[in-house]
Design a protein around this motif. Structure first.
Motif, PDB file in Angstrom:
ATOM      1  N   PHE A   1       6.511 -77.891  99.263  1.00  0.00           N
ATOM      2  CA  PHE A   1       5.599 -76.824  98.853  1.00  0.00           C
ATOM      3  C   PHE A   1       6.415 -75.747  98.136  1.00  0.00           C
ATOM      4  O   PHE A   1       7.430 -75.280  98.656  1.00  0.00           O
ATOM      5  CB  PHE A   1       4.876 -76.216 100.057  1.00  0.00           C
ATOM      6  CG  PHE A   1       3.736 -77.052 100.559  1.00  0.00           C
ATOM      7  CD1 PHE A   1       2.493 -76.973  99.949  1.00  0.00           C
ATOM      8  CD2 PHE A   1       3.903 -77.914 101.638  1.00  0.00           C
ATOM      9  CE1 PHE A   1       1.424 -77.733 100.414  1.00  0.00           C
ATOM     10  CE2 PHE A   1       2.841 -78.676 102.104  1.00  0.00           C
ATOM     11  CZ  PHE A   1       1.600 -78.594 101.487  1.00  0.00           C
ATOM     12  N   THR A   2       5.949 -75.340  96.953  1.00  0.00           N
ATOM     13  CA  THR A   2       6.681 -74.369  96.146  1.00  0.00           C
ATOM     14  C   THR A   2       5.735 -73.280  95.665  1.00  0.00           C
ATOM     15  O   THR A   2       4.598 -73.561  95.276  1.00  0.00           O
ATOM     16  CB  THR A   2       7.345 -75.053  94.935  1.00  0.00           C
ATOM     17  OG1 THR A   2       8.150 -76.145  95.400  1.00  0.00           O
ATOM     18  CG2 THR A   2       8.228 -74.091  94.169  1.00  0.00           C
ATOM     19  N   ALA A   3       6.221 -72.040  95.708  1.00  0.00           N
ATOM     20  CA  ALA A   3       5.464 -70.893  95.198  1.00  0.00           C
ATOM     21  C   ALA A   3       6.289 -70.208  94.113  1.00  0.00           C
ATOM     22  O   ALA A   3       7.526 -70.269  94.118  1.00  0.00           O
ATOM     23  CB  ALA A   3       5.146 -69.913  96.322  1.00  0.00           C
TER      24      ALA A   3
ATOM     25  N   VAL B   1      10.434 -70.784  97.597  1.00  0.00           N
ATOM     26  CA  VAL B   1       9.867 -69.679  96.827  1.00  0.00           C
ATOM     27  C   VAL B   1      10.782 -69.428  95.636  1.00  0.00           C
ATOM     28  O   VAL B   1      11.969 -69.106  95.814  1.00  0.00           O
ATOM     29  CB  VAL B   1       9.728 -68.397  97.666  1.00  0.00           C
ATOM     30  CG1 VAL B   1       9.111 -67.285  96.828  1.00  0.00           C
ATOM     31  CG2 VAL B   1       8.892 -68.643  98.905  1.00  0.00           C
TER      32      VAL B   1
ATOM     33  N   PRO C   1       9.684 -75.265 102.672  1.00  0.00           N
ATOM     34  CA  PRO C   1       9.064 -74.624 101.514  1.00  0.00           C
ATOM     35  C   PRO C   1      10.086 -73.898 100.645  1.00  0.00           C
ATOM     36  O   PRO C   1      11.140 -73.469 101.122  1.00  0.00           O
ATOM     37  CB  PRO C   1       8.071 -73.644 102.141  1.00  0.00           C
ATOM     38  CG  PRO C   1       7.908 -74.086 103.551  1.00  0.00           C
ATOM     39  CD  PRO C   1       9.177 -74.749 103.941  1.00  0.00           C
TER      40      PRO C   1
ATOM     41  N   VAL D   1       5.857 -65.582 102.665  1.00  0.00           N
ATOM     42  CA  VAL D   1       6.290 -66.657 103.575  1.00  0.00           C
ATOM     43  C   VAL D   1       5.705 -66.454 104.970  1.00  0.00           C
ATOM     44  O   VAL D   1       5.205 -67.399 105.591  1.00  0.00           O
ATOM     45  CB  VAL D   1       7.832 -66.728 103.628  1.00  0.00           C
ATOM     46  CG1 VAL D   1       8.285 -67.722 104.693  1.00  0.00           C
ATOM     47  CG2 VAL D   1       8.384 -67.130 102.270  1.00  0.00           C
TER      48      VAL D   1
ATOM     49  N   GLU E   1       2.020 -67.346 105.108  1.00  0.00           N
ATOM     50  CA  GLU E   1       1.696 -68.768 104.955  1.00  0.00           C
ATOM     51  C   GLU E   1       2.310 -69.633 106.043  1.00  0.00           C
ATOM     52  O   GLU E   1       1.693 -70.577 106.530  1.00  0.00           O
ATOM     53  CB  GLU E   1       2.189 -69.248 103.585  1.00  0.00           C
ATOM     54  CG  GLU E   1       1.809 -70.676 103.239  1.00  0.00           C
ATOM     55  CD  GLU E   1       0.347 -70.826 102.871  1.00  0.00           C
ATOM     56  OE1 GLU E   1      -0.175 -71.944 102.973  1.00  0.00           O
ATOM     57  OE2 GLU E   1      -0.267 -69.820 102.478  1.00  0.00           O
ATOM     58  N   TRP E   2       3.555 -69.317 106.454  1.00  0.00           N
ATOM     59  CA  TRP E   2       4.302 -70.215 107.342  1.00  0.00           C
ATOM     60  C   TRP E   2       4.734 -69.581 108.654  1.00  0.00           C
ATOM     61  O   TRP E   2       5.233 -70.283 109.531  1.00  0.00           O
ATOM     62  CB  TRP E   2       5.559 -70.740 106.619  1.00  0.00           C
ATOM     63  CG  TRP E   2       5.263 -71.447 105.336  1.00  0.00           C
ATOM     64  CD1 TRP E   2       5.384 -70.951 104.079  1.00  0.00           C
ATOM     65  CD2 TRP E   2       4.766 -72.783 105.175  1.00  0.00           C
ATOM     66  NE1 TRP E   2       5.006 -71.878 103.146  1.00  0.00           N
ATOM     67  CE2 TRP E   2       4.619 -73.017 103.798  1.00  0.00           C
ATOM     68  CE3 TRP E   2       4.425 -73.801 106.067  1.00  0.00           C
ATOM     69  CZ2 TRP E   2       4.148 -74.233 103.287  1.00  0.00           C
ATOM     70  CZ3 TRP E   2       3.962 -75.002 105.555  1.00  0.00           C
ATOM     71  CH2 TRP E   2       3.830 -75.208 104.187  1.00  0.00           C
TER      72      TRP E   2
ATOM     73  N   CYS F   1      12.917 -71.708 105.092  1.00  0.00           N
ATOM     74  CA  CYS F   1      12.426 -71.588 103.716  1.00  0.00           C
ATOM     75  C   CYS F   1      13.617 -71.368 102.785  1.00  0.00           C
ATOM     76  O   CYS F   1      14.607 -70.727 103.160  1.00  0.00           O
ATOM     77  CB  CYS F   1      11.441 -70.424 103.611  1.00  0.00           C
ATOM     78  SG  CYS F   1      10.631 -70.282 102.012  1.00  0.00           S
TER      79      CYS F   1
ATOM     80  N   PHE G   1       1.724 -71.360  97.292  1.00  0.00           N
ATOM     81  CA  PHE G   1       2.395 -72.598  97.685  1.00  0.00           C
ATOM     82  C   PHE G   1       1.554 -73.809  97.284  1.00  0.00           C
ATOM     83  O   PHE G   1       0.369 -73.905  97.634  1.00  0.00           O
ATOM     84  CB  PHE G   1       2.655 -72.607  99.194  1.00  0.00           C
ATOM     85  CG  PHE G   1       3.796 -71.724  99.603  1.00  0.00           C
ATOM     86  CD1 PHE G   1       5.102 -72.134  99.426  1.00  0.00           C
ATOM     87  CD2 PHE G   1       3.554 -70.472 100.142  1.00  0.00           C
ATOM     88  CE1 PHE G   1       6.162 -71.323  99.801  1.00  0.00           C
ATOM     89  CE2 PHE G   1       4.606 -69.646 100.517  1.00  0.00           C
ATOM     90  CZ  PHE G   1       5.925 -70.072 100.337  1.00  0.00           C
TER      91      PHE G   1
END
Length: 518
Positions: free
Chosen positions: A50-52, A4, A2, A99, A102-103, A109, A66
């Protein structure tokens, strides 16, 4: 892996940048232009990422959670407002929260921090945060290093000369150092303009967001594949001069093995293996990932009609319940297998073992594995009811042996009493007596309990003096011999205190005649 994206929306990002022959730009416009380029690249080549998007000034806000929808991310870039002063620490705290929620703390990350290099003023500025870093309690610790595996990329909307005129560059470098050196600072080469911003983000893309393409081989069959996420170089800690190991772009399957034999092995990382379909002219058609775009759908339909070895391999492994052992590099292997996401959907996955000739001890050395046809008889049996694995180790494992434990005094007392009981029944219990004696001797030597050996020797001498007149003559000889050997071992000299040495029964004429009588 992922990503951020952390965007600075403080007032310093609204500083104008004069670009010849065009309208006046602000630094946040240059940043948005660079991020748009990054998002477009990821939408084409990194669709599974996945990007936020997080924005910050004195506070932070999660603009886009995300997602794989890069259109939403690009729309959010054009809807950002301007706020107050810069507070980098609050943004990093926000990244930790997002993070972990979510993960969790185990998924690697990537954090892309976009700022102009202004550190803020007063309390909450980066200078203040770094100055007070060592004066904080555990509950108020500085958010770096991140509580999850990470890489921090800092994209500065300023050139190197501007950052060096203040202590901004030094403070930003401290952030990379605090993150265990994982990350890099990017600055604009030359004057601030759209072209140079594109060049800076291009360097980030080359470093962190370039797809890993490889050729999967099995005999004469080949397939072009993309491995996602991109495998990271692995550094072997045991090496004196460690060199990062990188997997080959030619992934060769060297054999197949039952899932039951491979079991659930320890791995460094797991990756999707996606087929890359090529048309007759050799141009890339797609990776078989669905998209809402009509052109993408038509390309995927074309790709679905072209035979592909990757699809054949996936189906075969799934039906046969096997995994494929793949060569990643010199003395480095991995495995390909089918993993089900649901009842109807499954993916071809690749897991990387640790480098070395024997990554899975129960399989032995990888170089010594061979086809079943080379064996004299089927190692799995005619009815497939047995397995040649796990291989039995040459040396018995320490945890698989009966170990003498003296945690409580009663355990030691029991062992000593057992020796004395057998001593009173000599010579009938000669073998049992010496077996228990040697077990106690080895334990005492292992613990460095030499006084115990002398104490047991004194007990045996006392037992010898208490023998009744009706006792067998051999009993006195054996007790005296055992006591002498224990006293010699209690001195600690290497000749008599060797751990692997055993005290053997004294051979006498009495012992020979008693054996004959038995």
């Amino acid at each position: 892996m992922p990503t951020v994206v952390v965007m600075d929306v403080s007032l310093s990002m609204t500083r104008p940048v004069s670009i010849e022959g065009s309208e006046e730009y602000q630094r946040k416009h240059l940043a948005a232009h660079g991020l748009t380029m990054l998002f477009e690249h990821m939408a084409t080549n990194y669709k599974l990422e996945f990007t936020a998007l997080v924005v910050f000034s004195s506070l932070w806000e999660l603009m886009v959670p995300f997602t794989r929808d890069y259109n939403t991310l690009q729309e959010a870039l054009s809807n950002m407002d301007d706020y107050d002063k810069t507070c980098l620490e609050s943004a990093l705290v926000g990244v930790c929260s997002i993070v972990q929620q979510e993960w969790g703390g185990a998924i690697p990350c990537q954090v892309v921090l976009v700022t102009d290099g202004c550190l803020g003023i007063g309390r909450g500025s980066l200078r203040h945060s770094l100055a007070t870093q060592n004066q904080r309690s555990e509950s108020n610790r500085f958010p770096l290093p991140f509580p999850f595996p990470s890489k921090l990329y800092i994209m500065c909307m300023a050139n190197l000369e501007e950052l060096q005129s203040t202590d901004s560059l030094e403070c930003l470098e401290r952030l990379i150092d605090l993150n265990n050196g994982e990350g890099q600072i990017f600055t604009i080469d030359g004057p601030l303009c759209l072209k140079n911003v594109q060049s800076m983000f291009g360097k980030l893309i080359d470093l962190a967001y370039t797809p890993f393409h490889a050729v999967l081989k099995c005999g004469h069959l080949t397939a072009d594949v993309q491995v996602f996420p991109r495998p990271e170089p692995f550094v072997v800690d045991e090496e004196i001069d460690p060199i990062p190991k990188v997997i080959n772009t030619d992934l060769e399957i060297v054999g197949f093995i039952d899932i039951a034999d491979i079991s659930s092995p320890p791995v460094l990382s797991r990756h999707l293996v996606l087929p890359i379909a090529l048309n007759k002219e050799g141009d890339e058609v797609g990776t078989g990932i669905t998209d809402d775009n009509e052109d993408e759908n038509s390309a995927n339909q074309i790709a679905g009609k072209i035979p592909n070895f990757c699809v054949l391999l996936h189906g075969s492994l799934k039906v046969e319940g096997m995994v494929a052992i793949v060569q990643l590099g010199p003395e480095w292997h991995g495995m390909l297998y089918s993993q089900a996401d649901s009842k109807k959907k499954s993916n071809l996955m690749m897991s990387l073992f640790e480098p070395g000739p024997e990554p899975l001890p129960w399989l032995g050395k990888m170089a010594q594995l061979g086809p079943i046809s080379d064996a004299k008889e089927n190692p799995y049996g005619e009815d497939d009811n047995k397995s040649p694995f796990p291989l039995q180790p040459k040396n018995k494992r320490s945890y698989a042996q009966n170990v003498t434990v003296w945690i409580k005094p009663s355990g030691l007392q029991t062992d000593v009493q057992k020796i004395l009981r057998n001593a009173r029944k000599l010579p009938e219990k000669t073998q049992t007596f010496y077996k228990e004696l040697n077990r106690l001797r080895k334990a005492a030597l292992a613990f460095g309990f030499l006084d115990l050996l002398k104490g047991v020797a004194d007990m045996l001498e006392r037992e010898c003096t208490l023998l009744p007149d009706t006792a067998h003559p051999d009993a006195a000889f054996q007790l005296t011999h055992a006591a002498q050997q224990l006293k010699l071992a209690s001195t600690g000299t290497s000749e008599y205190a060797a751990y692997d040495q055993n005290i053997t029964p004294l051979h006498t004429d009495f012992s020979g005649s008693s054996t004959e009588r038995i």
